[in-house]
Design a protein around this motif. Structure first.
Motif: not given
Length: 401
Positions: A176-182
């Protein structure tokens, strides 16, 4: 040399040999002759809440079936007798038990880099993608992950250029794709120092990011701008099933030390909680203890019972410090109560399906609690006793005959 001196030296030699013989067993038991690696291995199995020999259950019904057949029964018996001097829920804690003394950090080893996937020889650089906590707990506190590469000849860190970042959750074989970190190397948002060639990612979970998370980073490194890729993982637990209230009470009980801790439970269920006991003065580890039980919603008290023999053998007078409070709400599809419900319970067990991760983490209590002062004589040197222990000892004695 006179005959008198010869007899004196001979007597001293015999006396020294006798002392060595008498102290040999004690020396072996205390690990005086063990290497650092052997001490670490022993400390690991002594700290475990399940006995050595291959068994990971306290149920006597299948204790013998679970033993490792490659280990001689005599050794299993000897190890079990040593391990069972303390109860399963209060175990020795030493500097070698790094997973218990620093439970929220897992050290990752650097990976030797290659220029091409088929290359067998490293290119002289190593890289490491290191989560600074093994888990993200709650949605308020961020988790930080550092990336660094260095020259293996002089260990000098080399410049990095991030090309792509991916983050996903894995559960039951699905991604499940998640929002990647900065991330940055500017000394902000969790980055310790600007332009030190250590790149820091900062990530906060959303409520859907529950479970095993995987971070993949593609980057350039070194003056040659070599192409690299690194993968790391951590656990995410955004829901807060409970929190430590900050209430504590310590009292002696039956030769041991009882420390009660307040817990505000938001979600009822079965909980597994742990805590360490250390010397309040120098921080030397003494013991760890666990609580396992069902907690209702609302204000609760849980008890950590630190076994008296462990405290007595540490040689430290109180005060002691309670540290590293940690744990989780058990989120298994199968309720342990079902095993005692006969046919109806078996029907529930067979129908149960796993749809969520198996635990929800309780955030750590970041302060230490100092106990009252105690005299060592407050605590008992008596070894742990129980009917289950007696039965297992008899089974092993019969097996070793």
């Amino acid at each position: 040399m006179s005959q008198k001196k010869i007899f004196i030296y001979l007597g001293l030699a015999i006396a020294a040999g006798l002392v060595f013989y008498l102290l040999r067993d004690e020396a072996e038991e205390n690990g005086w002759f063990l290497s650092e690696e052997e001490k670490k291995t022993k400390a690991e199995w002594m700290a475990k809440g399940s006995p050595p020999g291959g068994s990971s259950t306290a149920d006597n019904s299948n204790f013998l079936e679970s033993l490792d057949e490659s280990i001689p029964p005599e050794k299993i018996l000897k190890d079990y007798l040593e391990w069972s001097e303390y109860p399963p829920n209060s175990r020795p804690l030493t500097k070698y038990n790094e997973d218990l003394t620093n439970p929220y950090f897992i050290q990752i080893s650097p990976i030797a880099m290659v220029d091409n996937p088929e290359d067998k020889k490293p290119n002289g650089y190593s890289c490491k993608l290191q989560p600074l906590q093994w888990a993200a707990i709650g949605v308020k506190e961020p988790l930080h992950i550092t990336l660094e590469c260095f020259n293996t000849n002089n260990f000098e860190k080399v410049p990095l250029n991030i090309r792509n970042v991916k983050l996903w959750k894995e559960f039951d074989g699905n991604k499940f794709v998640a929002l990647p970190p900065d991330g940055n190397d500017k000394g902000i948002d969790g980055d310790a120092q600007a332009k030190d060639n250590i790149f820091t990612f900062e990530w906060r979970p959303t409520y859907k990011d529950w479970g095993d998370m995987f971070l993949e980073v593609e980057f350039e490194y070194g003056k040659e701008k070599k192409q690299g890729k690194a993968l790391s993982s951590f656990f995410s637990s955004p829901y807060q099933p409970a929190e430590w209230s900050g209430y504590f009470l310590d009292i002696p009980r039956d030769g041991s030390l009882s420390i009660k801790a307040g817990v505000n439970v938001f979600k009822a269920g079965n909980y597994h909680l742990e805590a360490n006991l250390v010397n309040a003065g120098n921080g030397d580890p003494i013991a760890w203890a666990s609580f396992d039980g069902k907690l209702n919603a609302g204000r609760q008290e849980v008890e950590f019972l630190f076994f008296g023999k462990l405290i007595r053998e540490s040689g430290y007078e109180g005060p002691y410090a309670l540290t590293q409070l940690r744990g989780h709400r058990v989120n298994l599809a199968v309720d342990p109560d079902w095993f005692g419900q006969g046919e109806e319970g078996m029907r529930k067990i067979l129908a149960a399906k796993t749809t969520e991760p198996d635990k929800e983490l309780v955030g750590p209590y970041k302060e230490n609690y100092a106990t009252k002062e105690y005299n060592l004589n407050t605590f008992s040197l008596k070894a742990y006793e129980s009917p289950e222990k007696d039965q297992k000892v008899k089974q092993l004695q019969d097996l070793s005959r």
